[in-house]
Design a protein around this motif. Structure first.
Motif, mmCIF file in Angstrom:
data_model
loop_
_atom_site.group_PDB
_atom_site.id
_atom_site.type_symbol
_atom_site.label_atom_id
_atom_site.label_comp_id
_atom_site.label_asym_id
_atom_site.label_seq_id
_atom_site.Cartn_x
_atom_site.Cartn_y
_atom_site.Cartn_z
ATOM 1 N N ALA A 43 22.748 89.128 -38.396
ATOM 2 C CA ALA A 43 23.564 88.288 -37.519
ATOM 3 C C ALA A 43 24.752 87.657 -38.246
ATOM 4 O O ALA A 43 25.725 87.246 -37.612
ATOM 5 C CB ALA A 43 22.696 87.195 -36.900
ATOM 6 N N SER A 44 24.704 87.594 -39.563
ATOM 7 C CA SER A 44 25.786 87.000 -40.351
ATOM 8 C C SER A 44 26.751 88.037 -40.913
ATOM 9 O O SER A 44 27.730 87.685 -41.571
ATOM 10 C CB SER A 44 25.203 86.196 -41.519
ATOM 11 N N ALA A 45 26.483 89.315 -40.690
ATOM 12 C CA ALA A 45 27.232 90.392 -41.343
ATOM 13 C C ALA A 45 28.728 90.334 -41.081
ATOM 14 O O ALA A 45 29.520 90.530 -41.999
ATOM 15 C CB ALA A 45 26.680 91.752 -40.929
ATOM 16 N N SER A 46 29.130 90.081 -39.873
ATOM 17 C CA SER A 46 30.556 90.080 -39.549
ATOM 18 C C SER A 46 31.318 89.071 -40.396
ATOM 19 O O SER A 46 32.348 89.393 -40.999
ATOM 20 C CB SER A 46 30.758 89.790 -38.061
ATOM 21 N N GLU A 47 30.803 87.856 -40.470
ATOM 22 C CA GLU A 47 31.464 86.820 -41.262
ATOM 23 C C GLU A 47 31.334 87.094 -42.762
ATOM 24 O O GLU A 47 32.266 86.834 -43.527
ATOM 25 C CB GLU A 47 30.905 85.448 -40.920
ATOM 26 N N GLN A 48 30.181 87.627 -43.178
ATOM 27 C CA GLN A 48 30.004 87.951 -44.595
ATOM 28 C C GLN A 48 31.003 89.026 -45.033
ATOM 29 O O GLN A 48 31.640 88.898 -46.070
ATOM 30 C CB GLN A 48 28.569 88.412 -44.867
ATOM 31 N N VAL A 49 31.147 90.072 -44.223
ATOM 32 C CA VAL A 49 32.079 91.147 -44.554
ATOM 33 C C VAL A 49 33.514 90.610 -44.581
ATOM 34 O O VAL A 49 34.280 90.877 -45.509
ATOM 35 C CB VAL A 49 31.939 92.327 -43.573
ATOM 36 N N SER A 50 33.882 89.858 -43.568
ATOM 37 C CA SER A 50 35.244 89.327 -43.486
ATOM 38 C C SER A 50 35.579 88.430 -44.671
ATOM 39 O O SER A 50 36.625 88.593 -45.317
ATOM 40 C CB SER A 50 35.417 88.563 -42.180
ATOM 41 N N ASN A 51 34.710 87.491 -44.975
ATOM 42 C CA ASN A 51 34.984 86.550 -46.063
ATOM 43 C C ASN A 51 34.916 87.223 -47.427
ATOM 44 O O ASN A 51 35.724 86.930 -48.307
ATOM 45 C CB ASN A 51 34.048 85.350 -45.985
ATOM 46 N N ALA A 52 33.975 88.140 -47.605
ATOM 47 C CA ALA A 52 33.890 88.868 -48.874
ATOM 48 C C ALA A 52 35.146 89.712 -49.080
ATOM 49 O O ALA A 52 35.676 89.783 -50.193
ATOM 50 C CB ALA A 52 32.648 89.739 -48.907
ATOM 51 N N TYR A 53 35.627 90.327 -48.023
ATOM 52 C CA TYR A 53 36.840 91.146 -48.136
ATOM 53 C C TYR A 53 38.046 90.289 -48.527
ATOM 54 O O TYR A 53 38.874 90.706 -49.347
ATOM 55 C CB TYR A 53 37.112 91.885 -46.833
ATOM 56 N N GLN A 54 38.126 89.099 -47.960
ATOM 57 C CA GLN A 54 39.232 88.199 -48.307
ATOM 58 C C GLN A 54 39.209 87.825 -49.788
ATOM 59 O O GLN A 54 40.259 87.666 -50.406
ATOM 60 C CB GLN A 54 39.168 86.931 -47.458
ATOM 61 N N VAL A 55 38.019 87.710 -50.348
ATOM 62 C CA VAL A 55 37.878 87.301 -51.745
ATOM 63 C C VAL A 55 37.986 88.490 -52.705
ATOM 64 O O VAL A 55 38.668 88.414 -53.724
ATOM 65 C CB VAL A 55 36.539 86.557 -51.962
ATOM 66 N N PHE A 56 37.326 89.604 -52.381
ATOM 67 C CA PHE A 56 37.239 90.725 -53.322
ATOM 68 C C PHE A 56 38.189 91.880 -53.008
ATOM 69 O O PHE A 56 38.435 92.725 -53.864
ATOM 70 C CB PHE A 56 35.804 91.268 -53.364
ATOM 71 N N GLY A 57 38.665 91.969 -51.792
ATOM 72 C CA GLY A 57 39.545 93.071 -51.423
ATOM 73 C C GLY A 57 38.814 94.372 -51.144
ATOM 74 O O GLY A 57 39.442 95.376 -50.812
ATOM 75 N N THR A 58 37.512 94.359 -51.273
ATOM 76 C CA THR A 58 36.676 95.520 -50.987
ATOM 77 C C THR A 58 35.265 95.039 -50.682
ATOM 78 O O THR A 58 34.822 94.034 -51.248
ATOM 79 C CB THR A 58 36.658 96.515 -52.165
ATOM 80 N N VAL A 59 34.583 95.730 -49.781
ATOM 81 C CA VAL A 59 33.210 95.373 -49.418
ATOM 82 C C VAL A 59 32.470 96.653 -49.074
ATOM 83 O O VAL A 59 33.011 97.525 -48.403
ATOM 84 C CB VAL A 59 33.169 94.434 -48.183
ATOM 85 N N GLY A 60 31.229 96.743 -49.518
ATOM 86 C CA GLY A 60 30.370 97.854 -49.121
ATOM 87 C C GLY A 60 29.373 97.381 -48.087
ATOM 88 O O GLY A 60 29.106 96.185 -47.955
ATOM 89 N N ALA A 61 28.831 98.311 -47.336
ATOM 90 C CA ALA A 61 27.818 97.989 -46.333
ATOM 91 C C ALA A 61 26.657 98.964 -46.497
ATOM 92 O O ALA A 61 26.857 100.105 -46.902
ATOM 93 C CB ALA A 61 28.395 98.108 -44.932
ATOM 94 N N TYR A 62 25.445 98.496 -46.176
ATOM 95 C CA TYR A 62 24.298 99.388 -46.286
ATOM 96 C C TYR A 62 23.267 99.134 -45.198
ATOM 97 O O TYR A 62 23.271 98.099 -44.541
ATOM 98 C CB TYR A 62 23.663 99.303 -47.672
ATOM 99 N N HIS A 63 22.396 100.112 -45.050
ATOM 100 C CA HIS A 63 21.287 100.089 -44.108
ATOM 101 C C HIS A 63 19.994 100.131 -44.914
ATOM 102 O O HIS A 63 19.866 100.934 -45.839
ATOM 103 C CB HIS A 63 21.368 101.313 -43.188
ATOM 104 N N PHE A 64 19.022 99.290 -44.579
ATOM 105 C CA PHE A 64 17.724 99.305 -45.237
ATOM 106 C C PHE A 64 16.830 100.303 -44.507
ATOM 107 O O PHE A 64 16.452 100.095 -43.355
ATOM 108 C CB PHE A 64 17.109 97.901 -45.236
ATOM 109 N N PHE A 65 16.516 101.386 -45.196
ATOM 110 C CA PHE A 65 15.836 102.546 -44.605
ATOM 111 C C PHE A 65 14.330 102.348 -44.500
ATOM 112 O O PHE A 65 13.686 101.898 -45.442
ATOM 113 C CB PHE A 65 16.157 103.763 -45.482
#
Length: 78
Positions: A43-65
């Motif tokens: 539920a927090s992924a959207s904000e986590q991705v957005s804020n991490a991208y602003q700080v690092f300029g790159t973000v990875g995403a994954y699925h727990f299989f």
């Protein structure tokens, strides 16, 4: 020198200040858990991705299989 990435899930903060703190500690990028199995969405992924991208300029995403390959791949991509 190796690059360091932090694994972030719903349990970690979604604030920009959190990601800035990770960067100060030497983290180079972030991997955000988006989904798990065929029923869970971070539920927090959207904000986590957005804020991490602003700080690092790159973000990875994954699925727990959980072992149901095709169904889980479709769920992650959806």
């Amino acid at each position: 020198m190796p690059k360091l990435a932090a694994d972030v899930a719903v349990y970690q903060s979604k604030s920009k200040a959190f990601f800035e703190k990770l960067k100060r500690y030497g983290i180079d990028s972030v991997m955000v858990k988006l989904t798990e199995g065929t029923t869970y969405v971070n539920a927090s992924a959207s904000e986590q991705v957005s804020n991490a991208y602003q700080v690092f300029g790159t973000v990875g995403a994954y699925h727990f299989f959980h072992g149901n390959g095709l169904a889980e791949a479709k769920y992650f991509l959806a």
